[in-house]
Design a protein around this motif. Sequence first.
Motif, PDB file in Angstrom:
ATOM      1  N   SER A  10       9.508   2.389 -11.119  1.00 40.17           N
ATOM      2  CA  SER A  10       9.057   2.839 -12.430  1.00 40.17           C
ATOM      3  C   SER A  10       7.580   2.487 -12.552  1.00 40.17           C
ATOM      4  CB  SER A  10       9.853   2.126 -13.533  1.00 40.17           C
ATOM      5  OG  SER A  10       9.270   2.362 -14.798  1.00 40.17           O
ATOM      6  N   VAL A  11       6.789   3.440 -12.999  1.00 41.94           N
ATOM      7  CA  VAL A  11       5.363   3.229 -13.245  1.00 41.94           C
ATOM      8  C   VAL A  11       5.135   3.598 -14.699  1.00 41.94           C
ATOM      9  CG1 VAL A  11       3.024   3.892 -12.595  1.00 41.94           C
ATOM     10  CG2 VAL A  11       4.836   3.867 -10.859  1.00 41.94           C
ATOM     11  N   ARG A  12       4.750   2.613 -15.498  1.00 44.17           N
ATOM     12  CA  ARG A  12       4.591   2.877 -16.929  1.00 44.17           C
ATOM     13  C   ARG A  12       3.422   2.078 -17.497  1.00 44.17           C
ATOM     14  NH1 ARG A  12       6.140  -1.582 -19.547  1.00 44.17           N
ATOM     15  NH2 ARG A  12       7.714  -2.952 -18.655  1.00 44.17           N
ATOM     16  N   PRO A  63      -3.611  -0.186 -18.774  1.00 39.22           N
ATOM     17  CA  PRO A  63      -2.974  -0.983 -17.730  1.00 39.22           C
ATOM     18  C   PRO A  63      -1.592  -0.396 -17.420  1.00 39.22           C
ATOM     19  CG  PRO A  63      -2.732  -2.095 -19.835  1.00 39.22           C
ATOM     20  CD  PRO A  63      -3.514  -0.815 -20.088  1.00 39.22           C
ATOM     21  N   TYR A  64      -1.227  -0.380 -16.155  1.00 34.67           N
ATOM     22  CA  TYR A  64       0.093   0.091 -15.744  1.00 34.67           C
ATOM     23  C   TYR A  64       0.845  -1.044 -15.073  1.00 34.67           C
ATOM     24  CZ  TYR A  64      -1.035   4.968 -16.604  1.00 34.67           C
ATOM     25  OH  TYR A  64      -1.345   6.158 -17.211  1.00 34.67           O
ATOM     26  N   LEU A  65       2.150  -1.059 -15.255  1.00 39.10           N
ATOM     27  CA  LEU A  65       3.034  -2.003 -14.579  1.00 39.10           C
ATOM     28  C   LEU A  65       4.000  -1.197 -13.721  1.00 39.10           C
ATOM     29  CD1 LEU A  65       4.165  -4.891 -14.161  1.00 39.10           C
ATOM     30  CD2 LEU A  65       5.634  -4.474 -16.160  1.00 39.10           C
ATOM     31  N   MET A  66       4.169  -1.650 -12.495  1.00 41.36           N
ATOM     32  CA  MET A  66       5.122  -1.024 -11.572  1.00 41.36           C
ATOM     33  C   MET A  66       6.302  -1.976 -11.406  1.00 41.36           C
ATOM     34  SD  MET A  66       2.394  -0.106  -8.657  1.00 41.36           S
ATOM     35  CE  MET A  66       0.719  -0.150  -9.243  1.00 41.36           C
ATOM     36  N   THR A  67       7.500  -1.430 -11.526  1.00 37.91           N
ATOM     37  CA  THR A  67       8.699  -2.231 -11.319  1.00 37.91           C
ATOM     38  C   THR A  67       9.673  -1.476 -10.427  1.00 37.91           C
ATOM     39  OG1 THR A  67       9.746  -1.341 -13.315  1.00 37.91           O
ATOM     40  CG2 THR A  67       8.542  -3.422 -13.561  1.00 37.91           C
ATOM     41  N   ALA A 106       3.246   5.314  -6.555  1.00 41.63           N
ATOM     42  CA  ALA A 106       2.714   4.809  -7.824  1.00 41.63           C
ATOM     43  C   ALA A 106       1.329   5.384  -8.101  1.00 41.63           C
ATOM     44  CB  ALA A 106       2.669   3.286  -7.806  1.00 41.63           C
ATOM     45  N   VAL A 107       0.447   5.358  -7.102  1.00 39.78           N
ATOM     46  CA  VAL A 107      -0.910   5.851  -7.345  1.00 39.78           C
ATOM     47  C   VAL A 107      -0.895   7.356  -7.610  1.00 39.78           C
ATOM     48  CG1 VAL A 107      -1.702   6.302  -4.974  1.00 39.78           C
ATOM     49  CG2 VAL A 107      -3.316   5.526  -6.701  1.00 39.78           C
ATOM     50  N   ARG A 108      -0.042   8.089  -6.940  1.00 35.72           N
ATOM     51  CA  ARG A 108       0.040   9.538  -7.206  1.00 35.72           C
ATOM     52  C   ARG A 108       0.492   9.795  -8.643  1.00 35.72           C
ATOM     53  NH1 ARG A 108      -0.059  13.041  -2.567  1.00 35.72           N
ATOM     54  NH2 ARG A 108       0.992  14.579  -3.855  1.00 35.72           N
ATOM     55  N   GLU A 109       1.461   9.012  -9.139  1.00 35.18           N
ATOM     56  CA  GLU A 109       1.910   9.170 -10.527  1.00 35.18           C
ATOM     57  C   GLU A 109       0.795   8.857 -11.508  1.00 35.18           C
ATOM     58  OE1 GLU A 109       5.613   7.440 -11.818  1.00 35.18           O
ATOM     59  OE2 GLU A 109       6.561   7.828  -9.864  1.00 35.18           O
ATOM     60  N   VAL A 136      -4.593   8.264   0.572  1.00 40.34           N
ATOM     61  CA  VAL A 136      -4.479   8.776  -0.793  1.00 40.34           C
ATOM     62  C   VAL A 136      -5.464   9.932  -1.000  1.00 40.34           C
ATOM     63  CG1 VAL A 136      -4.921   8.242  -3.237  1.00 40.34           C
ATOM     64  CG2 VAL A 136      -3.597   6.642  -1.819  1.00 40.34           C
ATOM     65  N   ALA A 137      -6.709   9.738  -0.600  1.00 39.71           N
ATOM     66  CA  ALA A 137      -7.727  10.779  -0.793  1.00 39.71           C
ATOM     67  C   ALA A 137      -7.338  12.061  -0.066  1.00 39.71           C
ATOM     68  CB  ALA A 137      -9.083  10.278  -0.314  1.00 39.71           C
ATOM     69  N   ARG A 138      -6.884  11.938   1.173  1.00 44.41           N
ATOM     70  CA  ARG A 138      -6.498  13.136   1.943  1.00 44.41           C
ATOM     71  C   ARG A 138      -5.303  13.838   1.298  1.00 44.41           C
ATOM     72  NH1 ARG A 138      -7.386   9.586   6.170  1.00 44.41           N
ATOM     73  NH2 ARG A 138      -5.155   9.260   6.417  1.00 44.41           N
ATOM     74  N   GLU A 139      -4.304  13.067   0.862  1.00 49.54           N
ATOM     75  CA  GLU A 139      -3.107  13.681   0.277  1.00 49.54           C
ATOM     76  C   GLU A 139      -3.392  14.320  -1.076  1.00 49.54           C
ATOM     77  OE1 GLU A 139       0.623  11.741   0.417  1.00 49.54           O
ATOM     78  OE2 GLU A 139       0.337  11.028   2.470  1.00 49.54           O
ATOM     79  N   VAL A 140      -4.292  13.724  -1.842  1.00 48.21           N
ATOM     80  CA  VAL A 140      -4.583  14.243  -3.176  1.00 48.21           C
ATOM     81  C   VAL A 140      -5.625  15.355  -3.133  1.00 48.21           C
ATOM     82  CG1 VAL A 140      -5.591  13.627  -5.425  1.00 48.21           C
ATOM     83  CG2 VAL A 140      -3.925  12.109  -4.351  1.00 48.21           C
ATOM     84  N   ALA A 141      -6.649  15.202  -2.254  1.00 42.26           N
ATOM     85  CA  ALA A 141      -7.785  16.117  -2.303  1.00 42.26           C
ATOM     86  C   ALA A 141      -8.061  16.856  -0.994  1.00 42.26           C
ATOM     87  CB  ALA A 141      -9.029  15.343  -2.725  1.00 42.26           C
TER      88      ALA A 141
END
Length: 170
Positions: A10-12, A63-67, A106-109, A136-141
């Motif tokens: 969960s990323v919230r 701020p985001y919390l990942m659980t 998480a970063v993609r979300e 991340v950069a290659r997958e996103v951009a």
Amino acid sequence: MPETLLSDLSVRPATAEDRPTVERLWLLFRHDLSGFRGVLPGPGAEFRSERLDSAFAEAGWVPYLMTCGEHPVGFAFVRGPTAPTRVLNSFFVVRGARRAGVGLRAVREILARHPGRWEIAFQHDNAPAVSFWHRVAREVAGDAWEQAVRPVPGRPELPPDVWISFVVPR
């Protein structure tokens, strides 16, 4: 276990009630970075926490919390989520959840929640971070991302950071 981590991830946005949890994760994050920066904790075993304070107290930060289930596994701080350029100011995943796809998902979300231009800094000496952020950069951009080396503002004693920038489509 990795499949369980991803299925339970969960990323919230973190709330004021989450701050003590994020503060403990912050200490782990700063401890990890101390190995690349040669920074020692203060006399009370604390590390600098201006970014943590800003993320929870200032407008223009999220701020985001990942659980994973009931387990906190990381955090991220976004500065300027509606500004022309968003900055992923801090990003951390605990070691027990690394290399299982948690960080990438998480970063993609987080990026998808704030489409537009992004900048992310990391330390060149942190080989896993270099590999992760380039992925991340290659997958996103794709090939449409840039990298630059910039000094750390107000900290001339530290080696410069590596910054990547790209655009997350709407």
